[in-house]
Every structure is written in C-alpha cells, then in structure tokens.
Design an enzyme around this catalytic site. Structure first.
Site, PDB file in Angstrom:
ATOM      1  N   ASP A 112      38.657  41.251  46.702  1.00 43.66           N
ATOM      2  CA  ASP A 112      38.453  39.803  46.571  1.00 43.66           C
ATOM      3  C   ASP A 112      39.417  39.176  45.571  1.00 43.66           C
ATOM      4  O   ASP A 112      39.939  39.830  44.686  1.00 43.66           O
ATOM      5  CB  ASP A 112      37.012  39.482  46.174  1.00 43.66           C
ATOM      6  CG  ASP A 112      36.552  40.201  44.911  1.00 43.66           C
ATOM      7  OD1 ASP A 112      37.017  41.328  44.652  1.00 43.66           O
ATOM      8  OD2 ASP A 112      35.736  39.634  44.158  1.00 43.66           O
ATOM      9  N   GLU A 125      33.948  41.844  44.152  1.00 36.94           N
ATOM     10  CA  GLU A 125      33.680  42.469  42.843  1.00 36.94           C
ATOM     11  C   GLU A 125      33.494  41.411  41.769  1.00 36.94           C
ATOM     12  O   GLU A 125      32.792  41.610  40.788  1.00 36.94           O
ATOM     13  CB  GLU A 125      34.826  43.420  42.470  1.00 36.94           C
ATOM     14  CG  GLU A 125      34.576  44.255  41.222  1.00 36.94           C
ATOM     15  CD  GLU A 125      34.828  43.508  39.928  1.00 36.94           C
ATOM     16  OE1 GLU A 125      34.115  43.761  38.938  1.00 36.94           O
ATOM     17  OE2 GLU A 125      35.729  42.652  39.892  1.00 36.94           O
ATOM     18  N   GLU A 126      34.155  40.256  41.959  1.00 37.48           N
ATOM     19  CA  GLU A 126      34.249  39.264  40.877  1.00 37.48           C
ATOM     20  C   GLU A 126      33.042  38.349  40.740  1.00 37.48           C
ATOM     21  O   GLU A 126      32.966  37.596  39.784  1.00 37.48           O
ATOM     22  CB  GLU A 126      35.491  38.377  41.100  1.00 37.48           C
ATOM     23  CG  GLU A 126      36.817  39.115  41.088  1.00 37.48           C
ATOM     24  CD  GLU A 126      37.299  39.465  39.683  1.00 37.48           C
ATOM     25  OE1 GLU A 126      36.526  39.270  38.727  1.00 37.48           O
ATOM     26  OE2 GLU A 126      38.439  39.941  39.557  1.00 37.48           O
ATOM     27  N   HIS A 186      42.951  37.276  35.336  1.00 33.28           N
ATOM     28  CA  HIS A 186      42.284  36.008  35.634  1.00 33.28           C
ATOM     29  C   HIS A 186      43.082  34.797  35.142  1.00 33.28           C
ATOM     30  O   HIS A 186      42.630  33.667  35.273  1.00 33.28           O
ATOM     31  CB  HIS A 186      40.845  35.952  35.070  1.00 33.28           C
ATOM     32  CG  HIS A 186      39.936  36.976  35.682  1.00 33.28           C
ATOM     33  ND1 HIS A 186      38.555  36.904  35.622  1.00 33.28           N
ATOM     34  CD2 HIS A 186      40.192  38.106  36.383  1.00 33.28           C
ATOM     35  CE1 HIS A 186      38.023  37.950  36.233  1.00 33.28           C
ATOM     36  NE2 HIS A 186      39.005  38.698  36.706  1.00 33.28           N
TER      37      HIS A 186
HETATM   38 ZN   LIG Z   1      38.729  40.514  37.549  1.00 33.00          ZN
HETATM   39 ZN   LIG Z   2      39.307  43.293  38.808  1.00 32.31          ZN
END
Ligand SMILES: [Zn+2]
Ligand SMILES: [Zn+2]
Length: 394
Positions: A83, A141-142, A367
């Site tokens: 993702d 996952e995020e 990020h």
């Molecule tokens: Zn991340």
């Molecule tokens: Zn990651």
C-alpha cells in the site's frame, strides 16, 4: 548451496525489477484501495508459474501465492506490503506518482518489486526446493486495522513453519542488512479525548469552565506519565499530535477541546499502565475544573517480537553470503508494523535493508513528500529473500 546461482540470475533480472518498482511508484494506491496494484502482482505471479494464487485474502486485496517445492520440507513465508500513503509527492524523480495526493512514501513499492523478483527465480527453480515458499503480498499496512491480522485469520499462514519480512530503510546505509533480537517495533496505540467545558464571554471566566486551559493542564499533567511513572529501562513514548480549542474570536472562552496522539510501548505492563493513567489523570483534571471528559483509546499493532533462534540462523547464513560489514545488529525502533501479527503465530524475523543514497547526509524520513530510496536496495532485499529460502529449504 543454490544461492550463488540464484543471486546471479537475480542480478541479471535487475532492470526488470526496477521497472516493476517504477511502475508501482507511478501508480500508488492508498491502503484498502490497492485494486490495480493487486492485479499487477497477481498477473506477475501467474506469469512466473506460481502454483497457487489466492486473491482478496483478508479485509482487502491481500494475495497469497504458493510455490511448491519438488521435494518435501518445511514451508517458509515471505512477506511484502504494497500500500501507498496519502502524501503529495514532492520528490524529484522521473517516475513520479501519477495519482494526485498519493505516494509510495514508505518503500512498499520496493518491497513488492523485490519479493516478485525473488519469486520469479524461486518459481523457476522449484524442483530444487526441499519444501514450499509462501508469498504474502499484503495490502494496507499503513492504516488500522491493517491487512496482516485479517490475512492470518483467513489462513495465510496455514501450513507455514517460518515467516520473514523485510522493510527498506531510507535512513540506513545502502545495502546493509539490519537484524534485531526480540523487540523490533512498538505496541502502537492511538487516543482521542474530548474535554467538554462551558464556553462564555472572555471577560467573565468565572461563569465558564474553560476547555482550553483544562486541555492544556491535561497535556502538561500527562507529561509525568512517561517521565515519572515508567520504568526507565522499558521504552515508552507519549506524543500529543493535535490540540484544538477555541480560536473563533479574541473574546470567547472555549466550550470544548479535542486532543489526540499516540502511545508507543514495547512491554505489555507499561502499555496497560499508560492507558490507565491517560484515562485517570485526564479525567481527574477535567473533573477538578468542572468539565467532563470522553476518551477513546485504541490499541493498534502489537510490537514485533523476533525469534532469537531464527535471527541467529539468519545471521550465520548472511555471514556466508554477504560481507561481515554488510550486516549489523540494531536496536528495535518505536514505529508500528503489522508484521507483528505473523510473528505472533509463527517463528521468524523482520529485517531491514538500508536504502540511503550514499552521498545524502540528511535523507528525508519515511512518509515525507520527498522520501526516496536507492534502487540498488531492491537487489539486496531480493538477495536476502533468496538467502532465507536457501537456508531453510536447501
Ligand atoms: Zn510507513
Ligand atoms: Zn512501511
């Protein structure tokens, strides 16, 4: 040892691996919306001749592929998440995101491309394998609740003996393989609280219950939870990420305040203590000043606990295939990772592979809109996957 010849083939396919990564980077999709990404992965796995492919596993687009070895033996699962994030890309790369406001800003495009590159080699050599390889291509996952837990619940680890995952690290030395014993990530919880006071005229505070000053007291008071109540040898972080109150005019006292943040811990007793103090200290302060408090505390991903025996085994293996200065033991970090759910079920480890540009002294963190990874790291993470399989299945 089959590793050397597999690694040679991996190197020969490197341009293709990079092209997959760049395609994914240009077409990022946020957590739980990775429909096209999943389709891309499924097509690749089919073209490699992966024996079984399950799609839509778990609460999203999770994919579980199985490569059946020619001879009996254990089953090793390898995981890559796929993702992206709701970040507007500002990195200066020729393969910039074409999906406005979405970016692969954590390296999951690289994880996916390198697991695909390893899968292609392993599928070609499946007759040599003494055991099976399960490919865990994981969505979301995020974003809580994440994809891993639901994939486990839908049988992604059925028949699996060991599970391993890799995360690229933009701030770690290029090509370095980082391993860690015991705690690899933190219990990652979030909280939101609402202080309900009584607003009023800025010149008549005695007729109000000022939510803004009460909120400020709560934030100040809670600073003592980590600094005074937590065992200093057990890591803990309490971060306030938002505080919203008043602001409509110079002469209005705030009626309510909203506060949110995150709690990171590695030990269950500290997690319990902080959750309980967060509630009791904040409601105590609110009550003392005649306000009420609503608090919503959400437990997120648990902390990763690597298995020392497996980490040892890998360390020995890596010493035979990489240089001694190319591997390094590191401390755990306070980030969150839903890979933890796999390690709750099966022994294994979560590793990091450095992806920093050698000349860059101040890399942008994960990020960040300018986050970048050095693509040579994809080759190294592919090699790590192959070395793991070679260790367990040959
Ligand atoms: Zn991340
Ligand atoms: Zn990651």
């Amino acid at each position: 040892m089959a590793y050397q010849s597999w690694a040679e083939e991996l190197k020969q396919n490197f341009d293709e691996t990079v092209s997959w990564r760049r395609y994914l980077h240009e077409h990022p999709e946020p957590s739980f919306e990775e429909k096209e990404t999943a389709k891309f992965i499924e097509e690749k796995l089919k073209s490699f001749g992966v024996d079984e492919i399950r799609t839509n596993v778990g609460n999203g687009y999770g994919i579980v592929g199985t490569i059946k070895g020619g001879q009996p033996g254990p089953t090793v699962a390898l995981r890559a998440d796929f993702d992206a994030l709701r970040v507007k890309e500002a990195a200066d790369v020729p393969f910039k995101s074409k999906n406005e406001g979405i970016m692969h800003a954590c390296g999951h495009d690289g994880h996916t491309a390198s697991l695909l590159s390893a899968a292609k080699i392993l599928a070609q050599h499946k007759d040599e394998l003494k055991g099976n390889v399960v490919l865990l291509h994981q969505h979301a996952e995020e974003l809580l609740p994440g994809g891993a837990k639901s994939m486990v619940e839908e049988g992604a680890l059925d028949g699996v003996d060991y599970v391993f995952g890799i995360h690229l690290g933009a701030e770690q030395e290029l090509g370095k393989v980082l391993y860690n014993y015991s705690f690899g990530s933190a219990n990652s919880d979030t909280f939101t609280m609402k202080v309900q006071g009584k607003g009023g005229h800025g010149a008549a505070p005695h007729d109000t219950h000022d939510a803004l000053t009460i909120g400020a007291q709560i934030i100040a008071g809670l600073q003592q939870v980590v600094s005074r109540l937590t065992d200093p040898v057990k890591p803990a972080v309490l971060t306030f990420a938002g505080f919203n109150a008043g602001g409509e005019a110079y002469n209005i006292i705030a009626d309510s305040a909203e506060i949110n943040g995150t709690v990171r811990t590695m030990h269950g007793d500290i997690q319990d203590m902080i959750e309980s103090k967060l509630k009791s200290v904040s409601s105590g302060i609110a009550e003392a000043f005649d306000a009420t408090l609503d608090i919503d505390y959400v437990r997120g991903y648990p902390s990763i606990q690597n298995d020392a025996a497996e980490v040892n085994k890998l360390k020995e293996k890596f010493l035979t295939v990489f240089g001694e200065d190319e591997i390094e033991e590191v401390e755990g970090a306070m980030g969150g990772e839903d890979f933890a759910y796999y390690l709750k079920e099966k022994p294994g480890a979560f590793l990091r592979v450095g992806a920093k540009f050698p000349e860059d002294d101040a890399p942008y963190p994960h990020h960040h809109p300018r986050f970048v990874i050095h693509e040579q790291s994809l080759l190294r993470s592919g090699e790590v996957f192959l070395a793991i399989v070679d260790e367990y299945l040959n």
